[in-house]
Design an enzyme around this catalytic site. Sequence first.
Site, PDB file in Angstrom:
ATOM      1  N   GLY A 136     -13.351  -3.603  -0.262  1.00  0.00           N
ATOM      2  CA  GLY A 136     -14.458  -3.102  -0.015  1.00  0.00           C
ATOM      3  C   GLY A 136     -15.190  -2.155  -0.741  1.00  0.00           C
ATOM      4  O   GLY A 136     -16.156  -2.031  -1.324  1.00  0.00           O
ATOM      5  N   ARG A 168       0.924  -1.258  -0.072  1.00  0.00           N
ATOM      6  CA  ARG A 168       0.136  -0.075  -0.008  1.00  0.00           C
ATOM      7  C   ARG A 168       0.898   1.459  -0.334  1.00  0.00           C
ATOM      8  O   ARG A 168       0.483   2.193  -0.457  1.00  0.00           O
ATOM      9  CB  ARG A 168      -1.039   0.106   1.133  1.00  0.00           C
ATOM     10  N   LYS A 179     -20.264 -15.916  -0.302  1.00  0.00           N
ATOM     11  CA  LYS A 179     -21.543 -15.603   0.159  1.00  0.00           C
ATOM     12  C   LYS A 179     -22.490 -14.766  -0.969  1.00  0.00           C
ATOM     13  O   LYS A 179     -21.922 -13.860  -1.628  1.00  0.00           O
ATOM     14  CB  LYS A 179     -21.886 -14.851   1.503  1.00  0.00           C
ATOM     15  N   GLY A 224      -8.964  -9.460  -2.313  1.00  0.00           N
ATOM     16  CA  GLY A 224      -7.759  -9.974  -1.774  1.00  0.00           C
ATOM     17  C   GLY A 224      -7.456 -11.385  -2.208  1.00  0.00           C
ATOM     18  O   GLY A 224      -6.416 -11.693  -2.820  1.00  0.00           O
TER      19      GLY A 224
HETATM   20  P1  AMP Z   1     -15.202 -13.725  -0.152  1.00  0.00           P
HETATM   21  O1  AMP Z   1     -14.821 -13.061   0.989  1.00  0.00           O
HETATM   22  O2  AMP Z   1     -16.834 -13.773   0.001  1.00  0.00           O
HETATM   23  O3  AMP Z   1     -14.660 -13.331  -1.400  1.00  0.00           O
HETATM   24  O4  AMP Z   1     -15.019 -15.402  -0.014  1.00  0.00           O
HETATM   25  C1  AMP Z   1     -13.917 -15.850   0.016  1.00  0.00           C
HETATM   26  C2  AMP Z   1     -14.001 -17.071   0.647  1.00  0.00           C
HETATM   27  O5  AMP Z   1     -14.794 -18.102   0.144  1.00  0.00           O
HETATM   28  C3  AMP Z   1     -12.625 -18.044   0.507  1.00  0.00           C
HETATM   29  O6  AMP Z   1     -12.135 -18.154   1.949  1.00  0.00           O
HETATM   30  C4  AMP Z   1     -12.889 -19.557   0.079  1.00  0.00           C
HETATM   31  O7  AMP Z   1     -12.146 -20.404   0.812  1.00  0.00           O
HETATM   32  C5  AMP Z   1     -14.320 -19.328   0.121  1.00  0.00           C
HETATM   33  N1  AMP Z   1     -14.960 -20.180  -0.788  1.00  0.00           N
HETATM   34  C6  AMP Z   1     -14.910 -20.040  -2.162  1.00  0.00           C
HETATM   35  N2  AMP Z   1     -15.547 -21.355  -2.530  1.00  0.00           N
HETATM   36  C7  AMP Z   1     -16.196 -22.048  -1.460  1.00  0.00           C
HETATM   37  C8  AMP Z   1     -16.743 -23.200  -1.402  1.00  0.00           C
HETATM   38  N3  AMP Z   1     -17.068 -24.092  -2.489  1.00  0.00           N
HETATM   39  N4  AMP Z   1     -17.251 -23.749  -0.094  1.00  0.00           N
HETATM   40  C9  AMP Z   1     -16.681 -23.131   1.097  1.00  0.00           C
HETATM   41  N5  AMP Z   1     -16.056 -21.892   0.800  1.00  0.00           N
HETATM   42  C10 AMP Z   1     -15.714 -21.421  -0.307  1.00  0.00           C
END
Ligand code: AMP
Length: 391
Positions: free
Chosen positions: A372, A41, A201, A349
């Site tokens: 974010g 950064r 999610k 990230g």
């Molecule tokens: P996000 O912060 O919403 O971008 O989510 C990132 C996280 O999603 C990472 O830590 C991944 O391990 C998790 N992730 C991605 N695919 C899967 C999956 N099929 N099952 C469980 N966790 C997942």
Amino acid sequence: MSYLSIRDLDLKGKRVFIRVDFNVPLQKNPQGMMEITSDKRIQASLPTIQYALNHGAGVILASHLGRPKGKPNADMSLQPVAARLQQLLQRPVKMAPDCVGSSVDAMKPAPGEVLLLENLRFHAEEEKNDPAFAQKLAALCDLYVNDAFGSAHRAHASTEGMIKYVPRAAAGLLMEQELKYLGMATTNPPRPCVAILGGAKVSDKIEVIQNLGKVVDRLVIGGAMAYTFLRAQGLPTGKSLVEEDKIELARELLASLGDKLLLPVDHVVVSEIAAGATYEVVRRIPDDKIAVDIGPATIAEFSRVVAGAKTVIWNGPMGVFEKPPFDKGTVALAIAVADSGAVSVVGGGDSEKAIKAAGVTARISHVSTGGGASLEFLAGVELPGVAALNR
Ligand code: AMP
């Protein structure tokens, strides 16, 4: 969007306040001193700082670091940043004991000098966007520049409030770069434009799906997010991560996005999520299994769509990429994005790590520095820090 750039300002002999994002990761060394574990950064703001210095300004730098909750906290001091910045700039960087007050007033930099203010969040007024505090910050300078894209989604005193009280405010070079790429990708992208969304999610990215759905030609969804959509289609998802309360919404999105939406057709499944766990590749997810990555047929299909794109927007991993070999889908996609030769805009990230792991960083047009902030931008939200510059 209409905002000034630092390149539009007459900086000579002026004191310029640059809001930077020096929220670097720190860790305590065995001697009990805080050490910077990544100076990415700091490096990202160097062009703007150098530009201001080369054009004859005295530079005041301000940032937050961590969450000190409105009180001084030695573990979240910007002192280690001053030391690192001094090495990178190869010129002295004075460290202020605070960010406002008489001690700071006495240290105002002359042209060519650099003063780093202490952590803005040592004062609760920063996050409260307190007008009196904002005025004190504004009183330090002749000109204001915001280069902290990663904080632009927050209406704080240093990112929003103080802009009312400075004669001229402009975007720094990093901020400009972020707005140029994210703006182009979401308003007037070279077509076809493909967005790839992944991660844990659906609930975190509903607005992003809705907004990008209006702009892009194809929307590719992988990662755990995909299983809520597969359930909405009536397909089995076993023990995979599904947001039960978002199935109905996923059904509506499926209906409104139609053929634009592309979902995985095969899956890497395991009995338990662990690095190196025994896995198999399936088209239908068995009841007792968890899907942890996209399968080879999906990699091929997603890569084919990406190969035909002129713009690619990517946010979020395709699987549990922290646990090899379940990083395969995410890394394969990073390579596909780089190979496509499309204008590529990557945020988040995890996607950035995958790009590094695949060794393709140099072939990505823009990797956003704000997790974010870039998600809010992709969701079509006007960022307060940017709106203030537009005013
Ligand atoms: P996000 O912060 O919403 O971008 O989510 C990132 C996280 O999603 C990472 O830590 C991944 O391990 C998790 N992730 C991605 N695919 C899967 C999956 N099929 N099952 C469980 N966790 C997942």
